[in-house]
Design an enzyme around this catalytic site. Structure first.
Site, PDB file in Angstrom:
ATOM      1  N   HIS A  88     -18.296  25.766 -11.977  1.00  0.00           N
ATOM      2  CA  HIS A  88     -17.435  26.481 -11.498  1.00  0.00           C
ATOM      3  C   HIS A  88     -17.008  27.808 -12.246  1.00  0.00           C
ATOM      4  CE1 HIS A  88     -15.419  22.865  -8.994  1.00  0.00           C
ATOM      5  NE2 HIS A  88     -16.659  23.314  -8.577  1.00  0.00           N
ATOM      6  N   ASP A  97     -18.755  20.932 -12.567  1.00  0.00           N
ATOM      7  CA  ASP A  97     -17.378  21.813 -12.718  1.00  0.00           C
ATOM      8  C   ASP A  97     -17.817  22.835 -13.667  1.00  0.00           C
ATOM      9  OD1 ASP A  97     -14.489  22.251 -13.044  1.00  0.00           O
ATOM     10  OD2 ASP A  97     -14.271  20.206 -11.895  1.00  0.00           O
TER      11      ASP A  97
END
Length: 556
Positions: free
Chosen positions: A331, A297
């Site tokens: 991300h 992430d």
């Protein structure tokens, strides 16, 4: 008399000019960088073997390690040594004035036995929540460290759900055959029935009036802990170690002061749900340097609480230096938000490289958060192979992966204007310069709210190679200077919708665009394009959706 009038006129014009320029000069002045206080320990060393620990990967060392930590602290502090070996353990609770030191060939492995992790009052994505006990935790401590060159492994694959779309057909088949549960859509695998049940509940684990710990025992497996959480601690050092495979976030310093992260390697599988590298939440005086992140992430993320809980805590993350770091898969390389309800300010990011992160510089929020993010200084950032945007400001964050999977369709944002309240977030006063991006979906993207524009953003000296150039929606007082754009799609090179007071100075298209600038929206105004090579385009400008040519001034 004429001489007096002339002198008065000059003085008046100078005063007016100073009045107009002074706010910008004051806004551009950087605050003083923080001095981060460092830890200090006695030389006394306690070896966990002396407290009954066994490094065979079978013996559970929870009691031995925690006893060594407590004893060291009670004796005035020092070093607790984890020597070579495979040390299986349950949750570890740090103690004040202790440096937990891992030798190079030491692996600290947290058990897959969920019974070792009791439910505790904790925090999840910025809100108070019941969670399983963190593998490593500390609260209200002073002068603590984890150092060395060993490995800390959270055994996160035992906890995490996995999306089918992120695996090959063979990997998915093997995972399902290993046990666990698959949801009714055959899209997501869960490690257990308890984990699947928790996924069906809205905000499972979040503490609400009238609920007790007993209300969450049936979804205990779903309440994944962050691997390391230090809460309200002062003078903290994490240095040299590899920390990996977390159930959720890897590192979560919460409400800490004088925090240093140095020469860390932080890893998670790229498909790991909520597998952030580090989330610095409501902390003050922070240094993150010489670290490497490769996670599932966001890589390096700044937070300060979510919605009402974050606003009531009212603790911004502030006085942060992020330098000389590398982020591989994530991300976002450097991220602020989306849980930024307590605000963020006075942050410096410099000399970092993002290699294959979904987005490079990622600033995200949404209505309901509130909070002000301001005084952010970014310099010397390299980016390579960015699937999404190199630089993104988005006030419509929707808690989905930043890059859609193949075949995935997402609904367009519906624009409505709402009243400004304490729930309205703000992004302002960002100073970004010396950015190099080779390969991105889009160079620069701004999307503000109609009632609260993204504002006062300076981006200077950037060379961006991307499929698309620049898109600005609901933003004002935007200054882009000395930007070179090499784009595959050039219709248009620059798109502005309901933007105002936008200065585009020396924007150079390295490939001849079909349309240089498109302006949409009746609220677009005072857009200035100067010293560009717009005349090389087949069409210089286009005005749609209520905008007119009066909104744009072009100067060579």
């Amino acid at each position: 008399m004429n001489s007096f009038k002339k002198h008065f006129s000059h003085t008046f014009r100078f005063a007016i000019g100073l009045f107009l320029v002074l706010p910008r000069l004051c806004m551009a002045q950087e605050p003083t960088r923080p001095t981060i206080q460092q830890v200090s320990f006695k030389n006394d060393t306690l070896n966990i073997i002396s407290y009954g620990a066994k490094g065979d990967g079978q013996f559970l060392n929870t009691t031995a390690i925690n006893k060594a930590l407590r004893t060291c602290s009670e004796q005035g502090g020092g070093v607790v040594l984890i020597p070579a070996g495979l040390w299986l353990t349950g949750p570890i609770e740090m103690q004040s004035n202790v440096n937990l030191h891992l030798k190079r060939d030491a692996v600290l492995l947290f058990t897959k036995d969920f019974n070792q992790y009791k439910l505790v009052e904790s925090n999840w994505e910025g809100e108070p929540a019941w969670r399983n006990q963190n593998p490593i935790s500390g609260k209200n401590l002073n002068n603590i460290a984890i150092t060395g060159n060993g490995i800390i492994d959270g055994n996160g694959d035992a906890w995490r759900m996995v999306k089918k779309s992120k695996l090959t057909a063979s990997q998915w088949k093997t995972l399902v055959a290993s046990g666990g549960e698959v949801d009714s859509n055959n899209d997501i695998w869960y490690p257990s029935k308890s984990s699947l049940q928790g996924a069906k509940e809205k905000k499972a684990g979040v503490i609400r009036p009238g609920t007790t710990i007993d209300d969450f025992k049936d979804v205990k497996d779903f309440l994944r802990p962050n691997l390391l959480v230090f809460t309200n601690c002062k003078k903290v050092l994490l240095e040299g170690i590899t920390i990996q495979n977390s159930p959720a976030w890897n590192l979560h310093p919460l409400m800490c002061e004088d925090l240093t992260l140095r020469k860390l390697t932080v890893r998670n599988p790229w498909y790991g749900q909520n597998g952030d590298g580090v989330d610095v939440e409501s902390c003050k005086n922070v240094l993150i340097e010489d670290c490497t992140f490769d996670v599932g992430d966001d890589g390096i993320c700044i937070k300060s609480g979510r919605d009402k809980a974050g606003r009531e805590r009212a603790m911004p993350t502030e006085n942060v230096i992020v330098r000389n770091n590398v982020v591989y898969h994530a991300h976002g390389g450097f991220v602020i938000g989306s849980e930024m309800s307590g605000g963020a300010r006075n942050i410096w990011v410099e000399n970092c490289s993002f290699i294959g992160t979904d987005i490079g510089l990622r600033f995200k929020t949404t209505r309901g958060r509130g909070g002000i993010v301001e005084n952010i200084y970014i310099n010397n950032i390299n980016m390579v192979n960015i699937p999404g945007e190199a630089i993104l400001f988005d006030m419509y964050y929707a808690a989905v992966d930043p890059v859609p999977m193949a075949g995935e369709k997402r609904a367009a944002v519906k624009t409505v204007t709402l009243p400004v309240t304490e729930e309205t977030p703000q992004f302002r006063n960002f100073y970004i310069k010396n950015i190099m991006a080779k390969g991105a979906s889009k160079g620069i993207f701004f999307r503000g709210l109609p009632e609260m524009h993204i504002q006062n953003i300076w981006i200077e000296n950037a060379t961006l190679e991307a499929n698309k150039g620049i898109e600005i929606i609901e933003a004002s007082h935007i200054n882009l200077k000395n930007i070179s754009l090499k784009t595959k799609e050039s219709n248009p090179l620059i798109s502005i919708e309901n933007g105002s007071k936008i200065n585009l100075d020396n924007i150079q298209a390295l490939d001849i665009p079909d349309l240089y600038i498109q302006i949409a929206g009746e609220k677009s105004a005072d857009i200035r394009l100067s010293k560009s090579n717009a005349k090389t385009a087949k069409t210089i400008s286009q005005f749609t959706a209520g905008s007119t040519n009066k909104s744009l001034t072009i100067k060579n």
